[in-house]
Scaffold this active site. Sequence first.
Site, short mmCIF file in Angstrom:
data_model
loop_
_atom_site.label_atom_id
_atom_site.label_comp_id
_atom_site.label_asym_id
_atom_site.label_seq_id
_atom_site.Cartn_x
_atom_site.Cartn_y
_atom_site.Cartn_z
N CYS A 160 13.18 41.88 36.70
CA CYS A 160 14.64 41.79 36.82
C CYS A 160 15.12 40.58 37.64
CB CYS A 160 15.17 43.09 37.41
SG CYS A 160 14.09 43.80 38.66
N GLN A 185 17.43 43.80 46.64
CA GLN A 185 17.34 44.53 45.38
C GLN A 185 17.84 45.97 45.52
OE1 GLN A 185 13.27 42.08 44.49
NE2 GLN A 185 13.64 43.75 43.08
N ARG A 245 14.23 45.72 49.39
CA ARG A 245 15.04 46.80 48.81
C ARG A 245 16.19 47.08 49.78
NH1 ARG A 245 14.54 47.89 43.96
NH2 ARG A 245 12.37 48.54 44.05
N HIS A 272 21.00 43.25 41.65
CA HIS A 272 20.11 42.58 42.59
C HIS A 272 20.76 41.26 43.00
CE1 HIS A 272 17.28 45.59 41.71
NE2 HIS A 272 16.39 44.92 41.01
P1 NAP Z 1 13.34 55.74 35.30
O1 NAP Z 1 14.79 55.73 35.56
O2 NAP Z 1 12.45 56.33 36.34
O3 NAP Z 1 13.08 56.46 33.89
C1 NAP Z 1 11.80 56.60 33.32
C2 NAP Z 1 11.67 57.97 32.69
O4 NAP Z 1 11.66 58.97 33.71
C3 NAP Z 1 12.79 58.41 31.80
O5 NAP Z 1 12.70 57.79 30.55
C4 NAP Z 1 12.59 59.91 31.73
O6 NAP Z 1 11.61 60.19 30.73
C5 NAP Z 1 12.00 60.22 33.10
N1 NAP Z 1 12.91 60.93 34.02
C6 NAP Z 1 12.49 61.83 34.92
N2 NAP Z 1 13.54 62.29 35.64
C7 NAP Z 1 14.64 61.69 35.19
C8 NAP Z 1 16.02 61.77 35.54
N3 NAP Z 1 16.46 62.58 36.52
N4 NAP Z 1 16.91 60.98 34.89
C9 NAP Z 1 16.47 60.15 33.92
N5 NAP Z 1 15.17 60.06 33.54
C10 NAP Z 1 14.25 60.80 34.17
O7 NAP Z 1 12.77 54.27 35.07
P2 NAP Z 1 13.55 52.88 34.85
O8 NAP Z 1 14.07 52.40 36.14
O9 NAP Z 1 14.47 53.02 33.70
O10 NAP Z 1 12.33 51.91 34.48
C11 NAP Z 1 11.66 51.97 33.22
C12 NAP Z 1 10.75 50.74 33.12
O11 NAP Z 1 11.56 49.55 33.16
C13 NAP Z 1 9.78 50.60 34.30
O12 NAP Z 1 8.55 50.11 33.82
C14 NAP Z 1 10.43 49.59 35.21
O13 NAP Z 1 9.51 48.90 35.99
C15 NAP Z 1 11.10 48.69 34.19
N6 NAP Z 1 12.27 47.97 34.72
C16 NAP Z 1 13.19 48.65 35.45
C17 NAP Z 1 14.30 47.96 35.93
C18 NAP Z 1 15.35 48.68 36.74
O14 NAP Z 1 16.24 47.98 37.25
N7 NAP Z 1 15.30 49.99 36.89
C19 NAP Z 1 14.46 46.60 35.64
C20 NAP Z 1 13.49 45.94 34.86
C21 NAP Z 1 12.39 46.65 34.40
P3 NAP Z 1 11.67 61.49 29.81
O15 NAP Z 1 13.05 61.56 29.20
O16 NAP Z 1 10.61 61.27 28.79
O17 NAP Z 1 11.41 62.61 30.75
#
Ligand code: NAP
Length: 370
Positions: A137, A164, A269, A276
């Site tokens: 990001c 961030q 963070r 960010h």
């Molecule tokens: P996240 O919010 O933790 O979501 C990942 C998965 O967690 C969801 O698809 C869902 O899967 C599950 N989950 C469990 N509890 C949840 C809840 N209360 N609300 C929503 N989902 C929940 O992860 P993320 O931040 O989107 O990141 C996904 C990937 O993108 C990672 O590899 C990260 O490194 C990358 N990334 C993130 C960002 C960022 O700013 N966040 C930026 C660039 C890249 P199920 O529906 O299958 O349970």
Amino acid sequence: MKKLVGFVGWRGMVGSVLLNRLQKNNDFANFRSVFFTTSQFNSVSPKVLNCISSNLEDAYNIDYLITLDIIVSCQGEKYTRHIYLKLKKFGWKGYWIDASSFLRMNKESIIVLDPINLSSIQTGINNGIKTFVGGNCTVSLMLMALGGLFSHKLIDWISVSTYQSVSGSGSKSMLELLEQIGFVYKNISSYLISSKKSILEIEKVFTNSLNSINYSEKKIKSPLLGNLIPWIDKSIDNGQTKEEWKGSVETNKILNSDKYIPIDGICVRVPSLRCHSQAFTIKLNCDISIKEIESLISSHNIWVKVVQNDFSSTINHLNPLTVSGTLDVPIGRIKKMNIGKKYLSAFSVGDQLLWGAAEPLRRILNILIS
Ligand code: NAP
């Protein structure tokens, strides 16, 4: 027939922003879709145009995944490691689009940020590349902000300090910060309405409340409210964190230039919810005027916005709350440093869920569909 696209991880931070952007731009009209889950089996699928199943499908069902033309995964590194390699082993020929870092440095993949590397993306597609990964990001946001200086090959090196937001660490972390806010407010609210309490007493209750929480079972391992954590991701053996390491290697992979540009700094963070921010020290390879620098930066792409280096412009336009939910990438505090004429400082803010994650994925999906 329209291509069939499977979405995994659409419920998380990045996935839900991606879903929102795809709906807003009516992109679902251009392909058929199916939604997967790793935990919410038997739940209903989001209602979007051309969705072929009303229920969520099992994200570990290889027999189903192998039938898809394109898989978009925002589920995270663990899922990619597990499923991508299996699909490849079974000879799957579809396109894999990913938000996680697992495949970014793979030779067979392209890190996508089309305002910067559209020609590499097009060459890759023509050469049969099937794996397209969103960049880190802060890397993507830095390239969007400083694209004009990179494209004119004006940069020798960059030192960066990041600020961030918690959503960068996923939905669970964001919920934990909100819980910290709720818990502390409950403890200090009576003090806030009492005129007799001293500010130091309130500060003590605030700090003691946060320190009384057991963080060992939490995703964020220490208080974040009223605090910061100068460490993001795992350590690597040279003293950097992995997030800091990505700054240089991913930027140079995206730029694909002959000259390697060193980039390093400290990733921090902070308790903002979304967006960010980054403070840059840039070593230029020549002494060019601020006016010229601003013009090169602002003419590079339509999303970067130069913010004048004054107090009012800075507080109104260069902060996470103003930028959240927009594709704008403001950059301000642009000034020559008193270290020397080739040293430039700048500060930029960007929504890491948009240009830092979901938007490059949405755009590569549309490129592949078209
Ligand atoms: P996240 O919010 O933790 O979501 C990942 C998965 O967690 C969801 O698809 C869902 O899967 C599950 N989950 C469990 N509890 C949840 C809840 N209360 N609300 C929503 N989902 C929940 O992860 P993320 O931040 O989107 O990141 C996904 C990937 O993108 C990672 O590899 C990260 O490194 C990358 N990334 C993130 C960002 C960022 O700013 N966040 C930026 C660039 C890249 P199920 O529906 O299958 O349970």
